[in-house]
Scaffold this active site. Structure first.
Site, short mmCIF file in Angstrom:
data_model
loop_
_atom_site.label_atom_id
_atom_site.label_comp_id
_atom_site.label_asym_id
_atom_site.label_seq_id
_atom_site.Cartn_x
_atom_site.Cartn_y
_atom_site.Cartn_z
N ASP A 190 10.91 14.03 55.94
CA ASP A 190 10.74 13.36 54.30
C ASP A 190 12.07 12.36 54.04
O ASP A 190 11.70 11.78 52.72
CB ASP A 190 10.95 13.83 52.88
CG ASP A 190 11.55 15.06 52.44
OD1 ASP A 190 12.31 15.35 53.39
OD2 ASP A 190 12.31 15.89 51.43
N HIS A 226 20.48 18.14 73.98
CA HIS A 226 22.29 17.98 73.85
C HIS A 226 22.43 17.52 75.53
O HIS A 226 23.49 17.25 75.69
CB HIS A 226 22.27 20.01 73.78
CG HIS A 226 22.19 20.08 72.48
ND1 HIS A 226 22.75 21.34 72.18
CD2 HIS A 226 21.70 19.64 71.33
CE1 HIS A 226 22.94 22.10 71.03
NE2 HIS A 226 22.18 20.89 70.19
N THR A 227 21.00 17.09 76.34
CA THR A 227 21.67 16.81 77.29
C THR A 227 22.46 14.99 77.49
O THR A 227 23.23 14.68 77.99
CB THR A 227 20.80 16.50 78.44
OG1 THR A 227 20.69 16.00 79.77
CG2 THR A 227 19.14 15.57 77.64
N HIS A 258 17.72 16.61 62.43
CA HIS A 258 18.12 17.26 60.71
C HIS A 258 17.17 16.53 59.68
O HIS A 258 17.66 17.24 58.43
CB HIS A 258 19.99 16.22 60.53
CG HIS A 258 20.53 16.83 61.43
ND1 HIS A 258 22.08 17.76 61.12
CD2 HIS A 258 20.41 17.83 62.62
CE1 HIS A 258 22.88 17.82 62.06
NE2 HIS A 258 22.13 17.86 63.19
N ASP A 259 16.86 15.51 59.63
CA ASP A 259 16.24 15.43 58.89
C ASP A 259 14.96 16.58 58.30
O ASP A 259 14.82 16.97 57.22
CB ASP A 259 14.94 14.05 58.63
CG ASP A 259 14.55 13.66 57.28
OD1 ASP A 259 14.38 13.46 56.62
OD2 ASP A 259 13.41 12.62 57.47
N PRO A 318 20.75 25.04 62.11
CA PRO A 318 20.79 26.16 62.90
C PRO A 318 22.77 25.33 63.19
O PRO A 318 23.52 24.23 64.12
CB PRO A 318 20.27 25.63 64.45
CG PRO A 318 19.84 24.31 64.39
CD PRO A 318 19.69 24.62 62.76
N VAL A 364 15.43 19.61 57.28
CA VAL A 364 15.96 20.87 55.34
C VAL A 364 15.34 19.68 54.43
O VAL A 364 14.85 17.95 54.57
CB VAL A 364 17.52 19.30 55.38
CG1 VAL A 364 17.45 20.08 54.32
CG2 VAL A 364 18.67 20.85 56.56
N GLY A 406 12.07 19.55 55.41
CA GLY A 406 10.78 18.79 56.18
C GLY A 406 11.16 17.29 56.25
O GLY A 406 12.22 16.98 56.10
N SER A 445 15.04 13.07 53.33
CA SER A 445 15.69 13.06 52.61
C SER A 445 17.52 12.90 53.15
O SER A 445 18.59 12.75 52.18
CB SER A 445 15.89 14.36 52.03
OG SER A 445 15.35 15.38 53.21
#
Length: 367
Positions: A83, A202-203, A75-76, A172, A79, A81, A85
Protein backbone atom coordinates in the site's frame (compact mmCIF):
# COMPACT_ATOMS: atom_id res chain seq x y z
CA UNK A 1 -26.04 26.04 12.87
CA UNK A 2 -24.50 25.87 9.40
CA UNK A 3 -21.13 25.23 11.02
CA UNK A 4 -22.58 22.33 13.04
CA UNK A 5 -24.21 20.94 9.93
CA UNK A 6 -20.89 21.06 8.05
CA UNK A 7 -19.12 19.37 10.95
CA UNK A 8 -21.74 16.64 11.11
CA UNK A 9 -21.46 16.06 7.38
CA UNK A 10 -17.67 15.87 7.66
CA UNK A 11 -17.84 13.34 10.47
CA UNK A 12 -20.38 11.29 8.54
CA UNK A 13 -18.14 11.30 5.47
CA UNK A 14 -15.15 10.24 7.54
CA UNK A 15 -17.12 7.41 9.14
CA UNK A 16 -18.25 6.27 5.71
CA UNK A 17 -14.64 6.10 4.53
CA UNK A 18 -13.58 4.17 7.64
CA UNK A 19 -16.47 1.74 7.27
CA UNK A 20 -15.75 1.18 3.58
CA UNK A 21 -12.07 0.52 4.23
CA UNK A 22 -12.84 -1.80 7.13
CA UNK A 23 -15.10 -3.79 4.83
CA UNK A 24 -12.38 -4.00 2.17
CA UNK A 25 -9.82 -5.18 4.69
CA UNK A 26 -12.20 -7.95 5.71
CA UNK A 27 -12.41 -9.11 2.10
CA UNK A 28 -8.76 -9.51 1.00
CA UNK A 29 -9.61 -12.05 -1.71
CA UNK A 30 -12.03 -9.57 -3.27
CA UNK A 31 -9.38 -6.84 -3.21
CA UNK A 32 -6.78 -9.09 -4.82
CA UNK A 33 -9.24 -10.02 -7.55
CA UNK A 34 -9.64 -6.35 -8.46
CA UNK A 35 -5.99 -6.08 -9.49
CA UNK A 36 -5.52 -6.57 -13.21
CA UNK A 37 -2.87 -6.31 -15.89
CA UNK A 38 -3.39 -3.19 -18.00
CA UNK A 39 -5.26 -1.36 -15.25
CA UNK A 40 -4.07 2.03 -16.58
CA UNK A 41 -4.44 1.25 -20.29
CA UNK A 42 -7.22 3.83 -20.62
CA UNK A 43 -6.66 6.26 -17.75
CA UNK A 44 -2.86 6.55 -18.10
CA UNK A 45 -1.56 4.49 -21.04
CA UNK A 46 2.08 5.56 -20.58
CA UNK A 47 2.23 5.00 -16.80
CA UNK A 48 4.38 1.87 -16.89
CA UNK A 49 6.67 3.33 -19.57
CA UNK A 50 7.27 6.45 -17.46
CA UNK A 51 8.16 4.36 -14.41
CA UNK A 52 10.45 2.23 -16.56
CA UNK A 53 12.24 5.35 -17.81
CA UNK A 54 12.79 6.64 -14.26
CA UNK A 55 14.20 3.28 -13.14
CA UNK A 56 16.45 2.97 -16.21
CA UNK A 57 17.83 6.48 -15.67
CA UNK A 58 18.69 5.70 -12.05
CA UNK A 59 20.14 2.31 -12.98
CA UNK A 60 22.44 3.92 -15.56
CA UNK A 61 23.99 6.00 -12.76
CA UNK A 62 24.02 3.27 -10.11
CA UNK A 63 23.33 -0.37 -10.94
CA UNK A 64 22.89 -1.11 -7.24
CA UNK A 65 19.66 0.86 -7.14
CA UNK A 66 17.84 -2.08 -8.74
CA UNK A 67 18.37 -4.25 -5.66
CA UNK A 68 17.12 -1.37 -3.52
CA UNK A 69 13.88 -1.09 -5.49
CA UNK A 70 13.24 -4.83 -5.34
CA UNK A 71 13.75 -4.75 -1.57
CA UNK A 72 11.56 -1.65 -1.27
CA UNK A 73 8.63 -3.56 -2.78
CA UNK A 74 9.22 -6.51 -0.43
CA UNK A 75 9.36 -4.27 2.65
CA UNK A 76 6.25 -2.42 1.53
CA UNK A 77 4.20 -5.57 1.01
CA UNK A 78 5.21 -7.33 4.22
CA UNK A 79 4.04 -4.46 6.44
CA UNK A 80 0.32 -3.60 6.12
CA UNK A 81 0.31 -5.02 2.59
CA UNK A 82 1.38 -3.46 -0.73
CA UNK A 83 0.00 0.00 0.00
CA UNK A 84 2.99 2.34 -0.28
CA UNK A 85 3.05 2.82 3.50
CA UNK A 86 6.83 2.35 3.56
CA UNK A 87 7.18 5.58 1.55
CA UNK A 88 5.51 7.82 4.13
CA UNK A 89 7.75 10.29 5.96
CA UNK A 90 5.05 11.40 8.38
CA UNK A 91 2.65 9.25 10.36
CA UNK A 92 -0.74 11.02 10.47
CA UNK A 93 -1.42 9.32 13.80
CA UNK A 94 1.90 10.43 15.28
CA UNK A 95 4.99 8.39 16.05
CA UNK A 96 7.71 6.89 13.91
CA UNK A 97 6.98 5.60 10.40
CA UNK A 98 8.03 2.31 8.82
CA UNK A 99 10.59 4.21 6.78
CA UNK A 100 12.40 5.35 9.95
CA UNK A 101 12.38 1.96 11.70
CA UNK A 102 15.63 0.04 12.09
CA UNK A 103 14.84 -2.66 9.48
CA UNK A 104 14.50 0.14 6.90
CA UNK A 105 16.72 2.96 8.09
CA UNK A 106 19.38 3.52 6.86
CA UNK A 107 19.49 0.50 4.56
CA UNK A 108 16.33 0.92 2.47
CA UNK A 109 16.82 2.91 -0.70
CA UNK A 110 15.11 3.86 -3.95
CA UNK A 111 12.75 6.49 -2.54
CA UNK A 112 14.13 9.16 -4.87
CA UNK A 113 13.49 6.93 -7.89
CA UNK A 114 9.87 6.41 -6.83
CA UNK A 115 9.50 10.18 -6.37
CA UNK A 116 10.95 10.82 -9.84
CA UNK A 117 8.59 8.29 -11.39
CA UNK A 118 5.63 9.75 -9.50
CA UNK A 119 6.49 13.26 -10.70
CA UNK A 120 6.61 12.09 -14.32
CA UNK A 121 3.35 10.18 -14.00
CA UNK A 122 1.56 13.08 -12.28
CA UNK A 123 2.59 15.43 -15.08
CA UNK A 124 1.09 13.05 -17.62
CA UNK A 125 -1.92 11.73 -15.69
CA UNK A 126 -2.71 13.75 -12.55
CA UNK A 127 -4.20 11.93 -9.55
CA UNK A 128 -4.46 8.61 -11.32
CA UNK A 129 -1.57 6.23 -10.57
CA UNK A 130 -0.94 5.12 -6.99
CA UNK A 131 2.48 5.11 -5.35
CA UNK A 132 1.93 1.46 -4.39
CA UNK A 133 1.59 0.53 -8.06
CA UNK A 134 4.66 2.58 -8.96
CA UNK A 135 6.68 0.61 -6.38
CA UNK A 136 5.46 -2.67 -7.92
CA UNK A 137 6.27 -1.49 -11.45
CA UNK A 138 9.72 -0.25 -10.38
CA UNK A 139 10.57 -3.60 -8.77
CA UNK A 140 9.55 -5.43 -11.95
CA UNK A 141 11.67 -3.11 -14.08
CA UNK A 142 14.64 -3.57 -11.75
CA UNK A 143 14.33 -7.33 -12.10
CA UNK A 144 14.25 -6.94 -15.87
CA UNK A 145 17.39 -4.78 -15.87
CA UNK A 146 19.41 -7.08 -13.63
CA UNK A 147 18.15 -10.49 -14.67
CA UNK A 148 16.49 -10.19 -18.08
CA UNK A 149 13.27 -11.42 -16.47
CA UNK A 150 10.04 -9.81 -17.62
CA UNK A 151 6.55 -10.26 -16.25
CA UNK A 152 3.28 -8.38 -16.23
CA UNK A 153 2.19 -6.60 -13.06
CA UNK A 154 -1.50 -6.66 -12.10
CA UNK A 155 -2.27 -3.13 -10.90
CA UNK A 156 -5.03 -1.20 -9.16
CA UNK A 157 -3.55 -0.89 -5.67
CA UNK A 158 -4.54 2.07 -3.53
CA UNK A 159 -2.20 3.91 -1.19
CA UNK A 160 -2.61 3.50 2.56
CA UNK A 161 -2.82 6.33 5.09
CA UNK A 162 -1.06 4.64 8.01
CA UNK A 163 2.61 3.84 8.62
CA UNK A 164 3.82 2.57 12.01
CA UNK A 165 7.42 1.69 12.83
CA UNK A 166 6.24 -0.93 15.34
CA UNK A 167 4.68 -2.99 12.55
CA UNK A 168 8.04 -3.67 10.91
CA UNK A 169 8.20 -6.74 13.18
CA UNK A 170 6.45 -8.41 10.23
CA UNK A 171 9.72 -8.21 8.29
CA UNK A 172 11.93 -11.31 8.57
CA UNK A 173 15.24 -10.32 10.21
CA UNK A 174 18.58 -11.74 9.00
CA UNK A 175 18.68 -13.82 12.21
CA UNK A 176 15.49 -15.73 11.32
CA UNK A 177 15.32 -19.50 11.76
CA UNK A 178 13.76 -21.79 9.16
CA UNK A 179 10.63 -22.03 11.31
CA UNK A 180 10.26 -18.29 11.86
CA UNK A 181 10.74 -17.69 8.13
CA UNK A 182 8.05 -20.26 7.39
CA UNK A 183 5.68 -18.64 9.89
CA UNK A 184 6.27 -15.07 8.70
CA UNK A 185 5.68 -15.99 5.06
CA UNK A 186 2.68 -18.18 5.89
CA UNK A 187 1.10 -15.19 7.64
CA UNK A 188 1.25 -13.42 4.26
CA UNK A 189 -0.21 -16.46 2.45
CA UNK A 190 3.16 -17.33 0.92
CA UNK A 191 4.43 -20.91 0.88
CA UNK A 192 7.81 -22.36 1.84
CA UNK A 193 8.63 -22.54 -1.86
CA UNK A 194 7.67 -18.87 -2.30
CA UNK A 195 10.00 -18.01 0.58
CA UNK A 196 12.97 -19.92 -0.85
CA UNK A 197 12.29 -18.47 -4.31
CA UNK A 198 12.05 -14.87 -3.07
CA UNK A 199 15.18 -15.31 -0.93
CA UNK A 200 17.01 -15.57 -4.24
CA UNK A 201 16.73 -11.78 -4.45
CA UNK A 202 19.75 -11.83 -2.13
CA UNK A 203 21.79 -12.49 -5.24
CA UNK A 204 21.81 -8.71 -5.81
CA UNK A 205 22.49 -5.84 -3.48
CA UNK A 206 24.59 -5.12 -0.42
CA UNK A 207 24.25 -5.38 3.34
CA UNK A 208 25.56 -3.46 6.34
CA UNK A 209 27.94 -5.23 8.74
CA UNK A 210 25.34 -5.16 11.54
CA UNK A 211 23.25 -7.77 9.70
CA UNK A 212 25.90 -10.48 10.00
CA UNK A 213 28.37 -9.12 12.60
CA UNK A 214 27.54 -11.70 15.29
CA UNK A 215 28.27 -14.54 12.87
CA UNK A 216 31.95 -13.63 12.85
CA UNK A 217 32.51 -11.85 16.18
CA UNK A 218 31.74 -12.90 19.75
CA UNK A 219 30.23 -9.73 21.20
CA UNK A 220 29.96 -11.12 24.74
CA UNK A 221 33.67 -10.48 25.24
CA UNK A 222 35.38 -7.10 25.46
CA UNK A 223 36.97 -6.59 23.05
CA UNK A 224 35.04 -8.88 20.71
CA UNK A 225 36.85 -12.06 19.73
CA UNK A 226 36.76 -13.89 16.43
CA UNK A 227 34.37 -16.79 15.96
CA UNK A 228 33.15 -18.73 12.97
CA UNK A 229 29.46 -19.50 12.68
CA UNK A 230 29.14 -23.20 11.87
CA UNK A 231 27.18 -22.28 8.77
CA UNK A 232 29.95 -20.07 7.37
CA UNK A 233 32.94 -21.11 5.34
CA UNK A 234 36.05 -20.24 7.45
CA UNK A 235 37.61 -18.37 4.55
CA UNK A 236 34.41 -16.39 3.97
CA UNK A 237 34.21 -15.58 7.69
CA UNK A 238 37.79 -14.32 7.58
CA UNK A 239 36.95 -12.08 4.64
CA UNK A 240 33.92 -10.68 6.50
CA UNK A 241 35.96 -10.00 9.65
CA UNK A 242 38.51 -8.09 7.58
CA UNK A 243 35.71 -6.02 6.10
CA UNK A 244 33.90 -5.47 9.41
CA UNK A 245 36.47 -5.25 12.25
CA UNK A 246 35.58 -5.93 15.89
CA UNK A 247 34.91 -2.25 16.66
CA UNK A 248 32.17 -2.03 14.03
CA UNK A 249 28.94 -0.53 15.41
CA UNK A 250 25.29 -0.66 14.40
CA UNK A 251 25.73 2.58 12.45
CA UNK A 252 29.09 1.89 10.80
CA UNK A 253 28.52 2.67 7.09
CA UNK A 254 30.39 -0.35 5.72
CA UNK A 255 28.61 -2.69 3.31
CA UNK A 256 29.42 -5.86 1.43
CA UNK A 257 27.88 -7.54 -1.58
CA UNK A 258 25.45 -10.30 -0.63
CA UNK A 259 26.67 -12.24 -3.66
CA UNK A 260 30.41 -11.55 -4.01
CA UNK A 261 30.51 -13.19 -7.44
CA UNK A 262 27.84 -11.33 -9.44
CA UNK A 263 26.48 -8.61 -7.10
CA UNK A 264 24.53 -6.70 -9.76
CA UNK A 265 23.17 -9.65 -11.73
CA UNK A 266 19.94 -11.41 -10.82
CA UNK A 267 21.01 -15.01 -11.31
CA UNK A 268 20.98 -18.31 -9.41
CA UNK A 269 24.46 -17.84 -7.96
CA UNK A 270 22.91 -17.29 -4.51
CA UNK A 271 21.76 -20.91 -4.46
CA UNK A 272 25.17 -22.14 -5.60
CA UNK A 273 26.89 -20.25 -2.78
CA UNK A 274 24.69 -21.59 0.04
CA UNK A 275 26.09 -25.18 0.08
CA UNK A 276 29.58 -23.67 0.19
CA UNK A 277 28.83 -21.81 3.42
CA UNK A 278 28.65 -18.45 1.68
CA UNK A 279 25.17 -17.33 2.61
CA UNK A 280 25.72 -13.91 4.21
CA UNK A 281 22.88 -14.03 6.74
CA UNK A 282 22.06 -16.64 9.36
CA UNK A 283 18.64 -16.85 7.68
CA UNK A 284 20.31 -17.68 4.35
CA UNK A 285 22.10 -20.63 5.90
CA UNK A 286 18.79 -21.92 7.28
CA UNK A 287 17.71 -22.69 3.73
CA UNK A 288 20.43 -25.29 3.38
CA UNK A 289 19.99 -27.00 6.76
CA UNK A 290 16.23 -27.50 6.50
CA UNK A 291 15.62 -30.61 4.31
CA UNK A 292 12.58 -29.24 2.44
CA UNK A 293 14.27 -25.92 1.76
CA UNK A 294 17.60 -27.55 0.89
CA UNK A 295 15.91 -29.58 -1.84
CA UNK A 296 14.58 -26.38 -3.38
CA UNK A 297 18.00 -24.72 -3.09
CA UNK A 298 19.55 -27.63 -4.97
CA UNK A 299 16.87 -27.49 -7.66
CA UNK A 300 17.34 -23.76 -8.27
CA UNK A 301 21.14 -24.02 -8.17
CA UNK A 302 21.02 -26.44 -11.08
CA UNK A 303 18.27 -24.74 -13.09
CA UNK A 304 18.37 -20.95 -13.37
CA UNK A 305 15.50 -20.83 -15.87
CA UNK A 306 13.23 -22.65 -13.43
CA UNK A 307 14.12 -20.28 -10.61
CA UNK A 308 13.54 -17.17 -12.72
CA UNK A 309 10.12 -18.41 -13.81
CA UNK A 310 9.15 -19.10 -10.22
CA UNK A 311 10.66 -15.83 -9.03
CA UNK A 312 8.51 -13.80 -11.43
CA UNK A 313 5.39 -15.70 -10.31
CA UNK A 314 6.27 -15.25 -6.63
CA UNK A 315 6.77 -11.50 -7.11
CA UNK A 316 3.29 -11.22 -8.61
CA UNK A 317 1.87 -13.26 -5.73
CA UNK A 318 3.69 -11.13 -3.16
CA UNK A 319 2.38 -8.00 -4.89
CA UNK A 320 -1.17 -9.04 -3.98
CA UNK A 321 -0.61 -9.11 -0.20
CA UNK A 322 -3.34 -7.21 1.69
CA UNK A 323 -3.90 -4.73 -1.12
CA UNK A 324 -6.40 -1.89 -0.90
CA UNK A 325 -8.48 -1.41 -4.04
CA UNK A 326 -11.65 0.27 -5.27
CA UNK A 327 -12.57 3.09 -2.90
CA UNK A 328 -10.30 2.01 -0.05
CA UNK A 329 -7.17 4.02 0.55
CA UNK A 330 -6.30 6.85 -1.82
CA UNK A 331 -4.23 7.84 -4.83
CA UNK A 332 -1.50 9.70 -2.98
CA UNK A 333 -0.39 12.92 -4.70
CA UNK A 334 3.00 12.96 -3.00
CA UNK A 335 4.37 9.52 -2.15
CA UNK A 336 5.90 10.75 1.09
CA UNK A 337 2.74 12.17 2.68
CA UNK A 338 -0.95 11.33 2.82
CA UNK A 339 -3.33 13.54 0.91
CA UNK A 340 -5.07 16.57 2.45
CA UNK A 341 -8.46 15.61 3.89
CA UNK A 342 -10.28 17.53 1.14
CA UNK A 343 -9.05 15.06 -1.45
CA UNK A 344 -8.83 11.88 0.60
CA UNK A 345 -12.41 12.22 1.85
CA UNK A 346 -13.63 11.91 -1.74
CA UNK A 347 -13.62 8.16 -1.37
CA UNK A 348 -16.09 7.62 -4.18
CA UNK A 349 -13.36 8.37 -6.70
CA UNK A 350 -11.84 5.08 -7.83
CA UNK A 351 -8.20 4.70 -8.74
CA UNK A 352 -7.69 4.94 -12.46
CA UNK A 353 -10.55 7.39 -12.96
CA UNK A 354 -10.52 11.18 -12.96
CA UNK A 355 -10.25 12.74 -9.49
CA UNK A 356 -12.24 15.84 -8.48
CA UNK A 357 -10.77 19.07 -9.77
CA UNK A 358 -11.32 20.86 -6.45
CA UNK A 359 -7.87 20.03 -5.10
CA UNK A 360 -5.02 22.18 -6.33
CA UNK A 361 -1.30 22.39 -5.70
CA UNK A 362 -1.77 22.14 -1.92
CA UNK A 363 -1.91 18.38 -2.48
CA UNK A 364 1.82 18.38 -3.16
CA UNK A 365 2.97 18.83 0.41
CA UNK A 366 6.70 18.73 1.03
CA UNK A 367 7.96 15.42 2.30
Amino acid sequence: MAKESKLTAGVAAALTVVAACALCLLLPATARAQLRVGFYDTSCPNAEALVRQAVAAAFAKDAGIAAGLIRLHFHDCFVRGCDGSVLLTVNPGGGQTERDALPNNPSLRGFDVIDAAKTAVEQSCPRTVSCADIVAFAARDSISLTGSVSYQVPAGRRDGRVSNATETVDLPPPTSTAQSLTDLFKAKELSVEDMVVLSGAHTVGRSFCASFFKRVWNTSTNPATAIVDAGLSPSYAQLLRALCPSNTTQTTPITTAMDPGTPNVLDNNYYKLLPRGMGLFFSDNQLRVNPQMAALVSSFASNETLWKEKFAAAMVKMGRIQVQTGTCGEVRLNCGVVNPSLYSSSSAVELGSSAPAAVGEEGYAAS
